[in-house]
Enzyme design. Structure first.
Site, mmCIF file in Angstrom:
data_model
loop_
_atom_site.group_PDB
_atom_site.id
_atom_site.type_symbol
_atom_site.label_atom_id
_atom_site.label_comp_id
_atom_site.label_asym_id
_atom_site.label_seq_id
_atom_site.Cartn_x
_atom_site.Cartn_y
_atom_site.Cartn_z
ATOM 1 N N HIS A 54 9.766 -34.991 -11.151
ATOM 2 C CA HIS A 54 9.580 -35.804 -9.940
ATOM 3 C C HIS A 54 8.817 -35.028 -8.878
ATOM 4 C CE1 HIS A 54 11.628 -39.059 -7.254
ATOM 5 N NE2 HIS A 54 10.530 -38.627 -6.672
ATOM 6 N N HIS A 56 5.353 -35.449 -5.982
ATOM 7 C CA HIS A 56 4.332 -36.297 -5.364
ATOM 8 C C HIS A 56 3.142 -35.413 -5.006
ATOM 9 C CE1 HIS A 56 7.118 -39.772 -4.605
ATOM 10 N NE2 HIS A 56 8.026 -38.802 -4.571
ATOM 11 N N PHE A 57 2.181 -35.284 -5.934
ATOM 12 C CA PHE A 57 0.910 -34.667 -5.575
ATOM 13 C C PHE A 57 0.139 -35.841 -4.961
ATOM 14 C CE2 PHE A 57 1.316 -31.197 -9.087
ATOM 15 C CZ PHE A 57 2.352 -30.624 -8.379
ATOM 16 N N ARG A 58 -0.643 -35.584 -3.947
ATOM 17 C CA ARG A 58 -1.054 -36.691 -3.085
ATOM 18 C C ARG A 58 -2.424 -37.280 -3.374
ATOM 19 N NH1 ARG A 58 3.741 -38.496 -1.191
ATOM 20 N NH2 ARG A 58 4.817 -37.027 0.206
ATOM 21 N N ASN A 88 3.233 -43.442 -5.665
ATOM 22 C CA ASN A 88 2.985 -43.899 -4.281
ATOM 23 C C ASN A 88 1.818 -43.177 -3.624
ATOM 24 O OD1 ASN A 88 4.543 -41.562 -4.251
ATOM 25 N ND2 ASN A 88 5.553 -42.053 -2.323
ATOM 26 N N HIS A 223 16.589 -38.550 -7.629
ATOM 27 C CA HIS A 223 17.157 -37.884 -6.445
ATOM 28 C C HIS A 223 18.503 -38.448 -5.957
ATOM 29 C CE1 HIS A 223 15.048 -41.224 -4.613
ATOM 30 N NE2 HIS A 223 13.872 -40.620 -4.528
ATOM 31 N N ASP A 291 11.431 -33.783 -6.288
ATOM 32 C CA ASP A 291 10.911 -34.781 -5.344
ATOM 33 C C ASP A 291 9.956 -34.105 -4.349
ATOM 34 O OD1 ASP A 291 10.485 -37.240 -4.168
ATOM 35 O OD2 ASP A 291 12.379 -37.272 -3.073
HETATM 36 N N1 LIG Z 1 11.582 -38.581 -0.810
HETATM 37 C C1 LIG Z 1 10.884 -38.862 0.271
HETATM 38 O O1 LIG Z 1 11.445 -38.838 1.360
HETATM 39 N N2 LIG Z 1 9.563 -39.150 0.229
HETATM 40 C C2 LIG Z 1 8.754 -39.354 -0.925
HETATM 41 C C3 LIG Z 1 8.978 -40.703 -1.540
HETATM 42 C C4 LIG Z 1 10.323 -40.827 -2.243
HETATM 43 O O2 LIG Z 1 10.593 -40.118 -3.205
HETATM 44 O O3 LIG Z 1 11.126 -41.664 -1.852
HETATM 45 C C5 LIG Z 1 7.278 -39.203 -0.532
HETATM 46 O O4 LIG Z 1 6.419 -39.573 -1.348
HETATM 47 O O5 LIG Z 1 6.986 -38.690 0.551
HETATM 48 ZN ZN LIG Z 2 12.226 -41.712 -3.860
HETATM 49 ZN ZN LIG Z 3 9.977 -39.290 -4.839
#
Ligand SMILES: NC(=O)N[C@@H](CC(=O)O)C(=O)O
Ligand SMILES: [Zn+2]
Ligand SMILES: [Zn+2]
Length: 428
Positions: A54, A56-58, A88, A223, A291
């Site tokens: 999990h 998030h690379f942007r 996302n 998470h 995450d």
């Molecule tokens: N965990 C977060 O607070 N943010 C995550 C999105 C997510 O995992 O809900 C994000 O992409 O910034």
């Molecule tokens: Zn999430």
């Molecule tokens: Zn996430």
């Protein structure tokens, strides 16, 4: 290449031969061939690389927060050899075209990766599920960064579509109808935790798991942040992950973190944090995933209702867990299970997750007694900060992905390897 006299997580001392991309042998004693390089690993711990299910690379969309180049280097520097990216981004990864656009960005990755696909009202399940997708998810039951929250009917349809194709589903489980709007007039950082209640998580985990049970899905709770959420998933025989921040930080840390401590789900009470820790230590929790959700410092400096949610973590997870093991709070085999063996089992990656002959040579070497203070500005992530500033970590001396050294630290000098990362679902 021969890694000589390494200590494995169960305490055995072994010689490990790497040939090409694979671990060729793990034996009590192996003798080096004529032109074989030998690494003396005496006193060092050899671990399977972490699989972080999990992150998030942007890219595409927000390269100012993180890129595949910077994010994957952060992974390698933290002993992570496989990352799974979430949908996302901008555009969100919800159909064939956006999957392909994401895949183009991954050519900068120094570590192996999976690409998840998400669900929005105009997602294209057939195209998306035809791609080499890692999992459907994280499917957002409530809005988080990217505002991809969906309703119950669409969720049930999406779980059904994925399950028909044998694709697992990961869920961001919060129920926005159970948020506490009375906290909205506060402006302290802790108001975020008061707003997104533990009850909202428990209710959403239960609902998601019911849908999972009714459709025969392989459902995984992303998470989980409360003992109640973990126990609900466990009692419905679904898997779950916990982040390092919900394991090691609580509402008491807002004094230090301020708005930088805002994430979804939010930090919980110290008592709940301890309950989460117990369930990680005893094996109720299946895996640790970070995450990793980088945002710039400037963005995070806004007021508590305006700052974006999310904290970075891919670079510090394994180092923090190894420091916990060193302090005697977790054992090394549990760390291996939570970070490598279990994610490989849950997400069907038979070639990864263990130091065994025949597996991919995804390896991390650490000196278990060499700790370093974590400092945000010294990390490889582009966002330049961490919620774990000042914590101790046990960091890799080197990290290898399928036999290639992708990270090496000698006398404080860091070197990164080439972008050799592959989609773990594209290989046979
Ligand atoms: N965990 C977060 O607070 N943010 C995550 C999105 C997510 O995992 O809900 C994000 O992409 O910034
Ligand atoms: Zn999430
Ligand atoms: Zn996430």
């Amino acid at each position: 290449m021969l890694i000589a006299n390494a200590t494995l997580v169960d305490g055995r001392q072994r010689d490990v031969r790497v040939a090409g991309e694979r671990i060729a042998a793990v034996e009590r004693r192996l003798s080096a061939g004529a032109d074989e390089t030998t690494i003396d690993a005496t006193g060092k711990l050899l671990l399977p690389g972490m699989i972080d299910a999990h992150v998030h690379f942007r890219e595409p969309g927000f390269p100012e927060k993180e890129t595949w180049a910077s994010g994957s280097r952060a992974a390698a520097a933290g002993g992570v050899t496989t990352v799974v990216d979430q949908p996302n981004t901008q555009p969100p990864t919800v159909d064939g075209e956006t999957f392909d656009e994401k895949a183009t960005c991954t050519t900068d990755s120094v570590v192996d990766f999976g690409i998840n696909g998400g669900v929005t009202p105009d997602w294209q399940p057939d195209e998306l599920l035809d791609r080499p997708l890692f999992a459907l998810g994280e499917v957002f039951l409530a809005d988080s960064t990217g505002e991809m929250g969906i309703d119950a009917d669409l969720f049930a349809d999406a779980v059904t579509a994925a399950t028909e194709r044998g694709v697992p589903v990961t869920v961001h489980a919060e129920d926005a109808t159970r948020f506490d709007a009375s906290t909205r007039d506060r402006d302290d950082a802790d108001a975020w935790s008061a707003f997104r209640t533990p009850e909202a998580e428990r209710a959403a985990v239960e609902r998601a798991c019911e849908v999972g049970r009714d459709t025969g899905a392989q459902l995984h709770i992303a998470h989980a942040s409360t003992p109640e959420g973990i126990d609900a998933a466990d009692s419905m025989e679904m898997t779950c992950e916990v982040t390092p921040h919900h394991l090691l930080l609580s509402r008491e840390d807002y004094d230090d973190l301020g708005t930088h401590g805002r994430m979804n789900p939010p930090l919980r009470s110290e008592e709940r944090r301890e309950g989460v820790y117990e369930r990680v230590a005893d094996g109720t929790v299946d895996l640790i995933a970070t995450d990793h959700a980088p945002h710039t410092r400037e963005e995070k400096d806004a007021g508590i209702w305006d700052a974006p949610s999310g904290v970075p973590g891919v670079e510090t997870a394994l180092p923090l867990l190894l420091a916990e093991a060193r302090a005697g709070r977790l054992d090394y085999e549990r760390v291996r299970d939570l970070t490598a063996a279990n994610p490989a089992a849950v997400f069907d990656l038979p070639q990864k997750g263990r130091v065994e002959a025949g597996k991919d040579a995804d390896l991390v070497l650490v000196d278990p007694d060499a700790t370093r203070d974590i400092r945000g500005e010294e990390l490889a992530t582009d966002c330049g900060w961490t919620p774990f500033d000042g914590f101790e970590g046990v960091f890799p001396e080197w990290t290898m992905v399928r036999g290639e050294t992708v990270y090496e630290r000698t006398d404080g000098e860091e070197r990164f390897g080439a972008a050799i990362g592959e989609n773990v679902r594209s290989r046979e």
